[in-house]
Motif scaffolding. Sequence first.
Motif, PDB file in Angstrom:
ATOM      1  N   PHE A  98       0.860  -1.182   0.000  1.00 26.90           N
ATOM      2  CA  PHE A  98       0.000   0.000   0.000  1.00 26.90           C
ATOM      3  C   PHE A  98       0.900   1.237   0.000  1.00 26.90           C
ATOM      4  CE2 PHE A  98      -2.650  -3.217   2.122  1.00 26.90           C
ATOM      5  CZ  PHE A  98      -3.760  -3.187   1.298  1.00 26.90           C
ATOM      6  N   PRO A  99       1.207   1.816  -1.158  1.00 28.26           N
ATOM      7  CA  PRO A  99       2.101   2.964  -1.201  1.00 28.26           C
ATOM      8  C   PRO A  99       1.501   4.231  -0.602  1.00 28.26           C
ATOM      9  CG  PRO A  99       1.250   2.495  -3.377  1.00 28.26           C
ATOM     10  CD  PRO A  99       0.798   1.377  -2.476  1.00 28.26           C
ATOM     11  N   GLU A 100       0.190   4.242  -0.459  1.00 26.27           N
ATOM     12  CA  GLU A 100      -0.477   5.352   0.215  1.00 26.27           C
ATOM     13  C   GLU A 100      -1.753   4.827   0.846  1.00 26.27           C
ATOM     14  OE1 GLU A 100      -2.876   7.393  -3.450  1.00 26.27           O
ATOM     15  OE2 GLU A 100      -0.724   7.770  -3.320  1.00 26.27           O
ATOM     16  N   VAL A 101      -2.186   5.512   1.879  1.00 24.21           N
ATOM     17  CA  VAL A 101      -3.414   5.146   2.572  1.00 24.21           C
ATOM     18  C   VAL A 101      -4.267   6.399   2.684  1.00 24.21           C
ATOM     19  CG1 VAL A 101      -4.425   4.339   4.746  1.00 24.21           C
ATOM     20  CG2 VAL A 101      -2.311   3.295   3.895  1.00 24.21           C
ATOM     21  N   ALA A 102      -5.501   6.330   2.194  1.00 30.44           N
ATOM     22  CA  ALA A 102      -6.438   7.444   2.288  1.00 30.44           C
ATOM     23  C   ALA A 102      -7.586   7.025   3.200  1.00 30.44           C
ATOM     24  CB  ALA A 102      -6.962   7.827   0.917  1.00 30.44           C
ATOM     25  N   ILE A 103      -7.792   7.799   4.233  1.00 25.71           N
ATOM     26  CA  ILE A 103      -8.871   7.536   5.182  1.00 25.71           C
ATOM     27  C   ILE A 103      -9.885   8.662   5.045  1.00 25.71           C
ATOM     28  CG2 ILE A 103      -9.468   7.144   7.600  1.00 25.71           C
ATOM     29  CD1 ILE A 103      -7.293   5.213   6.488  1.00 25.71           C
TER      30      ILE A 103
END
Length: 130
Positions: A98-103
Amino acid sequence: MSTETTASVSTHILDTSAGRPAASVALSLSARGGARERWVVLGRSETDADGRCADLPALPAGTTHVRLDFETEAYFHDQGQAEAQQDAPAPRDSGAFFPEVAITFAVTPGEHYHVPLLLNPFGYSVYRGS
């Protein structure tokens, strides 16, 4: 600090594969005033040595949705966490699955939202903390 007209947000990151806070993770805070509105980036920051981000900007009045974007790829590249797990699958080209995580979450005026990110090279979990 929350008021009757705005919500407030805080976050921290725990690297569960290492059992310690995730320091120096870049993140941004965005908000919008309805499901059909455009996202507005309110600010960018980085987690401190304790995995916390103490300088997130206040949310504007009328905010209904908030998004935290965590740049996890650079963190795992720098930490070498994916390679350190001997029984884990080989890392992807990016060094992190997961190169980025958006919450993204909904907010109510006057409430405080502490949203911790529990992170490891091949998964993550979030929850509303206190």
